[in-house]
Design a protein around this motif. Structure first.
Motif, PDB file in Angstrom:
ATOM      1  N   UNK A 393     -17.157  27.332 -52.058  1.00  0.00           N
ATOM      2  CA  UNK A 393     -16.148  27.406 -51.001  1.00  0.00           C
ATOM      3  C   UNK A 393     -15.840  26.021 -50.430  1.00  0.00           C
ATOM      4  N   UNK A 394     -16.871  25.215 -50.210  1.00  0.00           N
ATOM      5  CA  UNK A 394     -16.648  23.842 -49.731  1.00  0.00           C
ATOM      6  C   UNK A 394     -15.804  23.050 -50.712  1.00  0.00           C
ATOM      7  N   UNK A 398     -11.980  21.526 -50.013  1.00  0.00           N
ATOM      8  CA  UNK A 398     -11.664  20.109 -50.199  1.00  0.00           C
ATOM      9  C   UNK A 398     -10.521  19.923 -51.218  1.00  0.00           C
ATOM     10  N   UNK A 399     -10.575  20.729 -52.283  1.00  0.00           N
ATOM     11  CA  UNK A 399      -9.506  20.621 -53.296  1.00  0.00           C
ATOM     12  C   UNK A 399      -8.170  21.040 -52.714  1.00  0.00           C
ATOM     13  N   UNK A 400      -8.179  22.084 -51.871  1.00  0.00           N
ATOM     14  CA  UNK A 400      -6.936  22.522 -51.250  1.00  0.00           C
ATOM     15  C   UNK A 400      -6.400  21.454 -50.303  1.00  0.00           C
ATOM     16  N   UNK A 401      -7.336  20.753 -49.607  1.00  0.00           N
ATOM     17  CA  UNK A 401      -6.892  19.707 -48.709  1.00  0.00           C
ATOM     18  C   UNK A 401      -6.246  18.535 -49.449  1.00  0.00           C
ATOM     19  N   UNK A 402      -6.644  18.315 -50.680  1.00  0.00           N
ATOM     20  CA  UNK A 402      -6.039  17.253 -51.465  1.00  0.00           C
ATOM     21  C   UNK A 402      -4.747  17.723 -52.122  1.00  0.00           C
ATOM     22  N   UNK A 403      -4.425  19.000 -52.036  1.00  0.00           N
ATOM     23  CA  UNK A 403      -3.227  19.532 -52.672  1.00  0.00           C
ATOM     24  C   UNK A 403      -3.439  19.975 -54.092  1.00  0.00           C
ATOM     25  N   UNK A 404      -4.726  20.018 -54.531  1.00  0.00           N
ATOM     26  CA  UNK A 404      -5.020  20.472 -55.891  1.00  0.00           C
ATOM     27  C   UNK A 404      -4.869  21.994 -55.961  1.00  0.00           C
ATOM     28  N   UNK A 406      -5.876  25.732 -56.421  1.00  0.00           N
ATOM     29  CA  UNK A 406      -7.154  26.405 -56.199  1.00  0.00           C
ATOM     30  C   UNK A 406      -7.169  27.824 -56.744  1.00  0.00           C
ATOM     31  N   UNK A 407      -6.097  28.255 -57.334  1.00  0.00           N
ATOM     32  CA  UNK A 407      -6.028  29.621 -57.845  1.00  0.00           C
ATOM     33  C   UNK A 407      -7.129  29.932 -58.848  1.00  0.00           C
TER      34      UNK A 407
END
Length: 569
Positions: A393-394, A398-404, A406-407
């Motif tokens: 989850x962490x 973090x990946x979502x915060x970078x715009x990567x 996540x699906x």
């Protein structure tokens, strides 16, 4: 040989002292009185017949002695002689002998009409004092009559023959009287011993009956409170007291705890130096102490007003675990019988209390073991999986915060959550799975093996050979041992194949779990206990089984549990 009855006699069976009637207070000729009266009456009649000629011839010397002898015998027929172990009795016997010896010597020696009366005197001596005394009296009588007779008549053949005949007769009478007394003494001794032993057996039977009731009433429950309540109730049934208490040794803090008490209010805790001296002595020596007067002992009893007491140690597994004390406000209240009764009572009481104490410890240890096992299962399975989910989850955050994107990561996370849910379900199922009356060990073991094989890559083979069923308690412990062994194989061994064997016959049973994993080196006992082997050994010991572990590093491990005796269900 003097055969007077001694006051103390040893029981030939157990060597104890038996008190028989003493000669100083008992008429020693009472048992022979009919025989003495019969002989005295016969000799008196013979004397009268033999003296008839002297009366016809007016032989006043014989007549005078006849009056003396006949008067004495008539008095003794009406008032029989009483012989006791004192000087007066001895003088009475010697006096009777002297009267008859003088009568015989004064009226013709062996030709005297009173010679037969001498037989009675010698018989009385034998009956009163035994064989040795009778022979001495007989020999003295013979000498007193024979010597003057031989001096008067001369040492002729006829005189010697007559003296020898009467000597033989008198000594034979002395021997018969002494032997009769010996037989009577032995019969009285055996009779007294029999009565004494019968009395002691009666007392022992009374004590055994009381102890039998105690043993029956002591509860089979292993609950300590129940056992202590029952113990104090039995003390109340058996004794009359003012204070009664059960004290248990405090093994953690030292000293003693008053766990049950009746009567006067007493302290709840004691240090060793504050215990009454008799109680401390009983605890120190492991033996019952009877203090008839507490005023003579340092300090007081458990109760302030107590004046006598019995203090018995409770001995379990060869060590003192507690004390039972009963006290009374009257000095010398408790008897030796009370001491014997309490001494017999504490043995079954100590056994019941010690068993309850150990069961309490085992119950605590068992609960701790189960909590440890559950905690370990939750840590090994669910704890690690939840930690992994938290890391994922962490990472996704973090990946979502970078715009990567996540699906895909969320899809994998969802699959992982489903896996954790399955692990939780399996763990809860394993914790709930147990042997019961409806589900025997082979059925429960088969279901569990199938579940382990379904969730792991192990090739599991189950070998069952069942001809009998163990008691439920044993089957439950065997299943927990098998469960622990399979958990070790699944998580730690790295094995590919595993054999689970359960053979149960009338003569015994065998559980075997064998894997082809990595094993471990000999001597790694600490690691063995971390794999749950200590708990497995304790479970095996609790049901009378043995646990063997064979392991070769790089080859595999085999765990065998042999059940050779049936434990209580």
């Amino acid at each position: 040989m003097d055969e007077r009855i001694p006051a103390p006699v040893l029981d030939p069976v157990d060597g104890t002292v038996v008190t028989l009637p003493g000669a100083a207070v008992v008429d020693e000729t009472a048992a022979f009185r009919p025989a003495i009266l019969g002989v005295r009456g016969a000799t008196t009649a013979v004397t009268v017949v033999l003296c008839s000629g002297a009366f016809a011839d007016a032989d006043w010397g014989v007549i005078a002695w006849a009056v003396v002898v006949l008067t004495y015998n008539i008095v003794r027929i009406l008032q029989p002689v009483r012989i006791q172990d004192d000087t007066a009795s001895l003088l009475r016997v010697l006096g009777e002998v002297a009267i008859h010896v003088l009568a015989v010597a004064a009226t013709g020696y062996w030709s005297s009409p009173f010679v037969f009366s001498l037989l009675t005197a010698i018989m009385v001596a034998g009956f009163a004092r035994g064989f040795g005394f009778a022979v001495r009296v007989g020999a003295g009588s013979v000498i007193a009559v024979a010597l003057p007779y031989l001096l008067t008549e001369g040492a002729t053949t006829e005189a010697l023959r007559t003296s020898l005949q009467w000597t033989t007769l008198l000594l034979l009478v002395a021997a018969v009287a002494g032997y009769a007394r010996h037989i009577n003494v032995e019969a009285d001794r055996q009779h007294s011993l029999a009565l004494d032993r019968l009395g002691r057996l009666s007392d022992a039977n009374t004590l055994l009956f009381a102890l039998h009731r105690v043993a029956q009433s002591l509860p089979s429950s292993l609950d300590l409170d129940d056992v202590l309540d029952s113990t104090i109730r039995r003390v109340e049934d058996l004794f009359t007291y003012d204070v009664a208490a059960v004290l248990l040794l405090d093994e953690t803090g030292g000293g003693w705890r008053t766990v049950r008490s009746e009567g006067s209010r007493i302290p709840s805790t004691w240090v060793d130096r504050s215990l009454p001296a008799p109680a401390a002595q009983a605890a120190r020596t492991g033996r019952l102490v009877h203090e008839p007067d507490l005023a003579r002992a340092p300090g007081t009893g458990l109760g302030v007003e107590s004046r006598c007491g019995l203090y018995a140690p409770l001995v379990g597994r060869e060590r003192v675990i507690g004390l039972v004390a009963v006290e009374h406000t009257d000095a010398d209240h408790f008897s030796g019988r009370d001491s014997d009764l309490l001494d017999g009572f504490v043995a079954p009481a100590a056994l019941a209390i010690d068993n309850a104490l150990w069961f309490s410890r085992l119950r605590t240890v068992g609960a701790d073991e189960e909590r440890t096992r559950i905690a370990r299962d939750l840590h090994d399975r669910i704890g690690q999986s939840l930690a992994y989910l938290a890391f994922e989850l962490d990472r996704i955050v973090k990946a979502d915060g970078r715009g990567d994107p996540v699906g895909p990561a969320l899809e994998r996370l969802r699959a992982d959550v489903r896996g954790v849910i399955g692990e939780v379900r399996d763990t809860l199922y394993d914790l709930r799975t147990d042997v019961s009356e409806q589900s025997d060990l082979p059925t429960t073991l088969r279901d569990y093996v199938e579940r382990v094989e379904g969730r792991s890559r192990l090739d599991l083979r189950l070998d069952l050979k069942v001809e009998a069923r163990l008691p439920l308690r044993q089957e439950r412990e065997v299943f927990r041992i098998a469960q622990e062994a399979l958990t070790n194989v699944e998580r730690h061994s790295g094995a590919e194949r595993c054999l689970v064997r359960w053979w149960c016959e009338e003569s015994g049973a065998l559980l075997e779990v064998r894997d082809d994993g990595r094993g471990f080196a000999a001597g790694k006992d600490g690691r063995l206990d971390s794999y749950g082997l200590l708990g497995m050994r304790e479970r095996a010991a609790s049901i009378g089984a043995t646990l063997d572990v064979d392991t070769v590093e790089g080859v595999g491990t085999t765990i065998r549990c042999h059940v050779t005796e049936a434990a209580p269900a």
